[in-house]
Design an enzyme around this catalytic site. Structure first.
Site, short mmCIF file in Angstrom:
data_model
loop_
_atom_site.label_atom_id
_atom_site.label_comp_id
_atom_site.label_asym_id
_atom_site.label_seq_id
_atom_site.Cartn_x
_atom_site.Cartn_y
_atom_site.Cartn_z
N CYS A 73 -49.53 25.98 38.35
CA CYS A 73 -49.89 27.32 37.93
C CYS A 73 -49.75 27.40 36.41
O CYS A 73 -48.86 26.78 35.84
CB CYS A 73 -49.06 28.39 38.61
SG CYS A 73 -47.31 28.06 38.67
N GLU A 122 -49.30 39.11 36.07
CA GLU A 122 -50.49 38.27 36.03
C GLU A 122 -51.63 38.79 36.89
O GLU A 122 -51.42 39.33 37.98
CB GLU A 122 -50.15 36.84 36.48
CG GLU A 122 -49.23 36.14 35.50
CD GLU A 122 -48.99 34.69 35.84
OE1 GLU A 122 -48.79 33.92 34.88
OE2 GLU A 122 -48.97 34.32 37.02
#
Length: 187
Positions: A73, A122
């Protein structure tokens, strides 16, 4: 802006994922700015079940060190596509240079308070690659450990010891597990 200038920048976005600007990665995480991200999960089918390739983040990462997360990620660099960013970071973190067939299956948005006074806010693109098998060589500056986890192991660990995972992991895992396009068998 050249690549060296953009390495420490994240793309700021609105709630629909539209770019609103750029910010220093650490500053964005300290302020809790909504920014563009991706979560890549490499999966493989083993008979009637699926395994997920997870990584344990290096202990000295700027947040969530020592915790288990999806395969990779990170954040796209300014003007870098999500798929290109996923390929770049999985090569940097896990040494995976194989040509992966990546699918962006959706987006989720979350906000979590983390260690080191960081806030992970996010707009996260969920990216999946299915493989038969794959070789990796983890970068010790990024990753402590890598291994295949069965769905059953993940579910059991989320129930009895969830703090071994990053704050965002359960949302990413659940989204992938529930995605109908992947046809992942349920336990």
């Amino acid at each position: 802006m050249n690549i060296n200038e953009s390495v420490n920048l994240v793309t700021l976005v609105d709630n629909n994922g539209n770019t609103t600007g750029y910010a220093d990665k650490i500053e964005a995480h300290l302020r809790g700015d909504l920014h563009l991200a991706f979560s890549l999960m490499i999966i493989r089918r083993q008979g009637d079940y699926v395994e997920y390739l997870l990584q344990r983040r290096a202990a000295d990462k700027y947040h969530s060190g020592g915790l288990w997360a999806n395969t990779c990620c990170s954040h796209p660099l300014p003007r870098e596509t999500v798929k290109d960013a996923a390929r770049r970071r999985v090569a940097e973190e896990l040494g995976i240079k194989a040509k992966l067939s990546l699918s962006i299956i959706g987006q989720i948005c979350y906000r979590h308070s983390l260690d080191n006074n960081m806030i992970e806010h996010e707009f996260d693109n969920i990216v999946v690659a299915e493989v038969d098998n794959i070789e990796w060589r983890q970068n010790p500056d990024e990753v402590m450990e890598v291994r295949w986890w069965t769905e059953h192991e993940i579910i059991k660990t989320l129930k009895y010891n969830p703090k071994v995972f990053t704050a965002w992991f359960e949302e990413v895992f659940t989204y992938i597990r529930d995605d109908r396009s992947l046809s992942i068998p349920k336990l």
